[in-house]
Design a protein around this motif. Structure first.
Motif, PDB file in Angstrom:
ATOM      1  N   TRP A 119      61.637  20.223  74.890  1.00 53.61           N
ATOM      2  CA  TRP A 119      61.984  21.201  73.846  1.00 53.61           C
ATOM      3  C   TRP A 119      61.510  20.954  72.497  1.00 53.61           C
ATOM      4  O   TRP A 119      60.930  21.935  71.818  1.00 53.61           O
ATOM      5  CB  TRP A 119      63.630  21.197  73.502  1.00 53.61           C
ATOM      6  N   PRO A 120      61.752  19.693  71.893  1.00 51.29           N
ATOM      7  CA  PRO A 120      60.832  19.506  70.693  1.00 51.29           C
ATOM      8  C   PRO A 120      59.207  19.968  70.575  1.00 51.29           C
ATOM      9  O   PRO A 120      58.693  20.343  69.707  1.00 51.29           O
ATOM     10  CB  PRO A 120      61.161  18.001  70.329  1.00 51.29           C
ATOM     11  N   LEU A 121      58.839  19.434  71.622  1.00 56.35           N
ATOM     12  CA  LEU A 121      57.225  20.006  71.690  1.00 56.35           C
ATOM     13  C   LEU A 121      56.930  21.564  71.927  1.00 56.35           C
ATOM     14  O   LEU A 121      55.877  21.979  71.397  1.00 56.35           O
ATOM     15  CB  LEU A 121      56.529  19.280  72.779  1.00 56.35           C
ATOM     16  N   ALA A 155      61.141  13.252  71.177  1.00 54.37           N
ATOM     17  CA  ALA A 155      59.952  12.922  71.639  1.00 54.37           C
ATOM     18  C   ALA A 155      59.046  13.034  70.626  1.00 54.37           C
ATOM     19  O   ALA A 155      57.588  12.670  70.993  1.00 54.37           O
ATOM     20  CB  ALA A 155      59.566  14.141  72.601  1.00 54.37           C
ATOM     21  N   VAL A 156      59.186  13.353  69.361  1.00 56.61           N
ATOM     22  CA  VAL A 156      58.127  13.056  68.022  1.00 56.61           C
ATOM     23  C   VAL A 156      58.579  12.301  67.029  1.00 56.61           C
ATOM     24  O   VAL A 156      59.932  12.014  66.958  1.00 56.61           O
ATOM     25  CB  VAL A 156      57.900  14.512  67.420  1.00 56.61           C
ATOM     26  N   ARG A 163      56.018  10.667  70.353  1.00 55.39           N
ATOM     27  CA  ARG A 163      56.268   9.322  70.440  1.00 55.39           C
ATOM     28  C   ARG A 163      56.039   8.665  71.717  1.00 55.39           C
ATOM     29  O   ARG A 163      55.902   9.392  72.938  1.00 55.39           O
ATOM     30  CB  ARG A 163      58.015   9.417  70.524  1.00 55.39           C
ATOM     31  N   ARG A 164      55.347   7.495  71.674  1.00 56.31           N
ATOM     32  CA  ARG A 164      54.907   6.709  72.821  1.00 56.31           C
ATOM     33  C   ARG A 164      55.709   5.546  73.222  1.00 56.31           C
ATOM     34  O   ARG A 164      56.481   4.830  72.229  1.00 56.31           O
ATOM     35  CB  ARG A 164      53.663   6.409  72.964  1.00 56.31           C
ATOM     36  N   PRO A 199      63.962  10.118  62.841  1.00 51.67           N
ATOM     37  CA  PRO A 199      62.303  10.515  62.614  1.00 51.67           C
ATOM     38  C   PRO A 199      62.257  11.856  63.073  1.00 51.67           C
ATOM     39  O   PRO A 199      61.305  12.764  62.685  1.00 51.67           O
ATOM     40  CB  PRO A 199      61.477   9.532  63.682  1.00 51.67           C
ATOM     41  N   GLN A 200      62.670  12.431  64.049  1.00 55.37           N
ATOM     42  CA  GLN A 200      62.705  13.815  64.572  1.00 55.37           C
ATOM     43  C   GLN A 200      63.558  14.744  63.574  1.00 55.37           C
ATOM     44  O   GLN A 200      62.853  15.853  63.278  1.00 55.37           O
ATOM     45  CB  GLN A 200      63.330  14.080  65.865  1.00 55.37           C
TER      46      GLN A 200
END
Length: 371
Positions: A119-121, A155-156, A163-164, A199-200
């Motif tokens: 969803w964030p992407l 995810a970000v 994010r990895r 961070p998100q």
């Protein structure tokens, strides 16, 4: 990526008094929404742009920035998590683990996995579309955006970069939680979750800052109304906020579960940050009257919340939860139980169980204290 003026959403809001009143004042209503709930059809006059982003769609646009190997790993991971056999094994493992735990044999929990959510992407391109539309809008426009950001999986990063590693995106629940209706997190896993969630949040705020800068440059937009509404709070609570758990919930659990991002620019509302707890009805009412939240507090409006009373069937499946309509178009080979019920019409015409069976709890009477 997203579509305009196509109401392919799961639920539709047929009447919206806020939009009706603003339309009567001459505002043109522009909506940016997910595929969960359609707001576009609720505006009876002065309807402008309707942009719908599909938060459940895996596409080259949504996976932009992934390497080829990451794309392959991600897609395989998503579909393996929906396999019927895997879901059955997980359902059988839970009671076996609990039984063995009672006699002293501790097996590891079956880890949660929410990688089918990207969803964030999917929100980021829609957010940029909102900014671009505001930059070119005439006077007298109203923009309403429901964005699933910040939202799990986290995810970000703060600059909105991926994010990895991709297959280890943190989620709102401890990786050791396996569906027990009481415990979601330990204090340690909650803290780790916030380290990924914040961070998100900063990513979302950077987009809002970019939007505000565009509006400052466009002085003609001083009488415009722009509302950006997040979906819900971090949901990094220690205890699941259900009616069953109401006596175990702390104030912090409520804040974690229900506090959401809400940003507004409207004539008559001063700039600043307000951290008080308010209902969305109060916030939208303040936007409509151009008074901000103060009018709602002056009226001493009640503050309450609804706790769900039922979520799962005996096998741990969601009953009739609201789902994006795009999920119902997936291959039968990968349909989990919830999608099967929707596809067969078992949920048609019904409210989602998480909303149909609830208990009202007054906010001033929230038990417990801050943790």
């Amino acid at each position: 990526m997203f579509s305009e003026n196509e109401y392919l959403t799961s639920y539709r809001l047929n009447r919206n008094l806020y939009f009706d009143k603003l339309g009567a004042r001459g505002y043109r209503i522009n909506v940016y929404q997910s595929m969960f709930l359609d707001f576009c059809g609720s505006s009876k006059r002065n309807t402008g742009t309707c942009v719908s982003y599909d938060q459940g769609k895996i596409s080259s646009v949504n996976l932009k920035g992934f390497s080829d190997s990451e794309k392959l790993e991600f897609v395989l991971s998503v579909y393996s998590d929906l396999l019927f056999l895997k879901k059955k094994l997980k359902a059988l493992y839970k009671p076996v683990r609990k039984h063995l735990g009672r006699i002293g044999f501790d097996l590891p929990a079956w880890g949660v996995h929410h990688l089918y959510r990207i969803w964030p992407l999917t929100v980021l391109p829609a957010f940029e579309r909102l900014i671009a539309d505001v930059a070119s809008a005439p006077r007298g426009d109203m923009f309403f955006a429901h964005f699933l950001l910040p939202h799990e999986p986290f995810a970000v990063d703060s600059s909105c970069g991926i994010r990895r590693p991709v297959l280890q995106w943190p989620t709102r629940v401890s990786s050791q939680w396996d569906g027990d209706p009481v415990l979601f997190n330990t204090p340690g896993s909650r803290l780790a979750g916030y380290e990924a969630y914040i961070p998100q949040v900063r990513c979302a705020l950077s987009k809002i800052e970019k939007l505000l800068n565009v509006m400052k440059e466009r002085k003609a937009l001083k009488d415009a109304i722009v509302i950006v509404h997040g979906d819900h709070g971090s949901r990094l609570m220690l205890v699941d906020p259900t009616s069953e758990n109401k006596n175990r919930l702390s104030k912090q659990d409520y804040f974690d579960a229900f506090s959401t991002l809400y940003a507004i620019k409207s004539p008559g509302i001063d700039s600043g940050i307000d951290r008080r707890m308010m209902s969305l009805d109060d916030l939208l009412g303040g936007a409509l009257e151009g008074t901000g939240p103060e009018s709602a507090f002056a009226a001493n409006s009640p503050h309450f919340i609804y706790l769900r009373m039922e979520n799962f069937d005996p096998y741990g499946h969601w009953l009739c939860r609201v789902i994006p309509i795009s999920w119902m178009r997936r291959s039968d080979d990968f349909l989990p139980e919830t999608l099967r019920r929707w596809k067969e019409g078992a949920c048609r015409g019904r409210s989602a169980s998480i909303y149909a069976k609830v208990e009202k709890v007054d906010m001033p009477e929230i038990p417990g204290g801050n943790r």
